[in-house]
Design an enzyme around this catalytic site. Structure first.
Site, short mmCIF file in Angstrom:
data_model
loop_
_atom_site.label_atom_id
_atom_site.label_comp_id
_atom_site.label_asym_id
_atom_site.label_seq_id
_atom_site.Cartn_x
_atom_site.Cartn_y
_atom_site.Cartn_z
N LYS A 201 31.92 32.39 38.46
CA LYS A 201 33.63 32.97 38.31
C LYS A 201 33.95 32.68 36.97
CE LYS A 201 35.26 34.01 42.81
NZ LYS A 201 36.24 34.18 44.26
N LYS B 255 25.60 41.66 45.05
CA LYS B 255 26.76 41.37 46.07
C LYS B 255 27.91 42.17 45.66
CE LYS B 255 29.37 38.35 46.44
NZ LYS B 255 30.63 37.15 47.81
N LYS C 186 35.28 41.78 47.39
CA LYS C 186 36.34 42.61 47.45
C LYS C 186 37.08 42.68 46.06
CE LYS C 186 37.96 38.63 49.96
NZ LYS C 186 37.94 37.80 49.92
P1 ATP Z 1 35.69 37.59 46.11
O1 ATP Z 1 35.42 38.45 45.99
O2 ATP Z 1 37.14 37.11 45.85
O3 ATP Z 1 35.07 36.14 45.39
P2 ATP Z 1 34.58 37.53 48.64
O4 ATP Z 1 34.16 39.19 49.14
O5 ATP Z 1 33.37 36.70 47.93
O6 ATP Z 1 35.37 37.25 47.69
P3 ATP Z 1 35.04 35.06 50.31
O7 ATP Z 1 36.41 35.03 50.77
O8 ATP Z 1 34.61 34.52 48.83
O9 ATP Z 1 34.54 37.23 49.79
O10 ATP Z 1 34.11 35.40 51.84
C1 ATP Z 1 34.50 35.37 52.85
C2 ATP Z 1 33.19 34.82 53.72
O11 ATP Z 1 32.02 36.76 53.55
C3 ATP Z 1 32.13 34.01 53.41
O12 ATP Z 1 31.62 33.51 54.64
C4 ATP Z 1 31.06 34.73 52.76
O13 ATP Z 1 29.91 34.31 52.86
C5 ATP Z 1 31.14 36.67 53.62
N1 ATP Z 1 31.19 37.02 52.54
C6 ATP Z 1 31.22 38.27 50.91
N2 ATP Z 1 30.70 38.78 50.64
C7 ATP Z 1 29.50 38.61 51.19
C8 ATP Z 1 28.54 39.99 51.63
N3 ATP Z 1 28.52 40.98 50.12
N4 ATP Z 1 27.30 39.95 52.14
C9 ATP Z 1 28.14 39.41 53.41
N5 ATP Z 1 29.12 38.72 53.65
C10 ATP Z 1 29.88 38.57 52.45
#
Ligand code: ATP
Ligand code: LTN
Length: 335
Positions: free
Chosen positions: A116, A198, A201
């Site tokens: 980040k 990964k 969002k």
């Molecule tokens: P951002 O893109 O804003 O960093 P993010 O999509 O990574 O956010 P978070 O809010 O940080 O989402 O994560 C919420 C939950 O979803 C956490 O438990 C995280 O481990 C899970 N998660 C996020 N992305 C993935 C993915 N690609 N596959 C499986 N689990 C995920």
């Protein structure tokens, strides 16, 4: 008869946009399943979201939308405590104490911080750096047994365990040491546009992720365009990141094993497989989309739910914090 105390679960999600299929498969789907047998707390972690710059008007809306999305995904406020993090002040209070039990070196090793800070080079603030301490506070405040998360959060969870163990050894037994709960399949759903990355969002390429509110035609288009290799046999194997990812998605939403999937698509090409994955994902997300319309339109119901959630979380949170303050040597609060 002796009452058996249920184990406690805590998890959180940031209100940084519409949840992706990765969030759903890696985390929320499991929250949904676990709430039957565990004493669960789930939180929209808005305080985490401000580690990157947010527009306050948009953030306020996203917090409410995220809350409505969790309801739409099946989190039941009569079974679980569903609350907004900033409504329970003790998260921030405990975070300060825990930051005094966390080493600079430990935080410097966190890969999410490294990622980040590279992406937001103009705003590498102290909150972004100490974010895992707030996450540890979220978890430890509730004497959590298990934390259902995707694989990307494993490192943060290990840090939370280390902080808890350190506090316990310096100040005496205070915190339960939480265990991670990471699904065997779907713990790391990859981007459809680049299966070595990964699914996230906050990806600027919308073809990389499926948002759980995407319409069926959009979902189908994204899967049809999903990046795969030039082979055409549907088989899980090393180096076939794109197909492995689609197989993990298909397995998670249908409950089928990899063997069953390989047999189902024996003799068929990637085109048929991609269409089947798109179809299965569309079907799985349809009820969520429909429920979301209902919940997001009912502001009074949302307010009622998050108020109840905050009251319940607040009630539990003071027990741990009082204990921690006492162990630190603070004088008992006069009010
Ligand atoms: P951002 O893109 O804003 O960093 P993010 O999509 O990574 O956010 P978070 O809010 O940080 O989402 O994560 C919420 C939950 O979803 C956490 O438990 C995280 O481990 C899970 N998660 C996020 N992305 C993935 C993915 N690609 N596959 C499986 N689990 C995920
Ligand atoms: N750090 C997590 C979100 C999060 C969380 C938590 C998850 C904040 N507090 C407590 C589990 C338990 C993330 O970025 N995905």
């Amino acid at each position: 008869m002796e009452e058996i105390q249920k184990k406690r679960i805590f998890s959180g999600i940031q209100p940084t946009g519409v949840f992706t299929l990765g969030n759903y498969i890696g985390a929320i789907k499991n929250w949904n399943d676990l709430q039957k047998d565990f004493d669960c707390l789930f939180s929209v972690v808005d305080m985490h979201a401000i580690t990157v710059r947010q527009d306050p008007t948009k953030l306020r809306q996203q917090i409410l939308n995220s809350y409505a999305l969790l309801l739409a995904c099946g989190i039941d406020p009569d079974k679980s405590i569903l609350f907004i993090q900033s409504h329970v002040a003790r998260h921030a209070e405990l975070s300060w104490v825990l930051s005094c039990f966390t080493q600079f070196g430990e935080l410097s090793r966190m890969t999410q911080f490294k990622d980040k800070s590279a992406r937001h080079a103009d705003n590498i603030n102290a909150g972004l750096f100490t974010y895992p301490v707030l996450m540890a506070a979220d978890i430890l405040l509730y004497q959590t047994d298990m934390v259902p998360v995707g694989a990307d959060q494993k490192q943060h969870l290990e840090l939370a365990r280390d902080i808890a163990a350190r506090f316990n050894s310096v100040c005496g037994d205070t915190f339960k040491i939480p265990e991670p709960y990471i699904p065997k399949t779907g713990a790391r759903i990859m981007s459809l546009a680049d299966p070595t990355k990964k699914m996230s969002k906050s990806d600027e390429n919308p073809n990389g992720f499926v948002a759980i509110l995407d319409e069926p035609d959009v979902i189908m288009r994204k899967f049809k365009r999903a990046v795969t290799d030039s082979d055409s046999i549907v088989r899980y194997s090393e180096g076939k990141d794109g197909i492995n990812n689609l197989m993990a998605i298909y397995a998670s939403v249908t409950g089928k094993s990899f063997d069953e999937i390989e047999r189902e698509f024996d003799g068929k090409g990637y085109g048929d497989f991609k269409a089947a994955v798109g179809e299965a994902v569309s079907d799985a997300l349809r009820p969520i989309r429909e429920n979301y319309k209902r919940y997001s339109a009912d502001k009074a119901y949302l307010e009622n739910c998050y108020t109840k959630g905050a009251e319940m979380a607040n009630k539990i949170s003071f027990r741990t914090l009082d204990k921690v303050y006492k162990k630190c040597g603070f004088i008992k609060k006069p009010f």
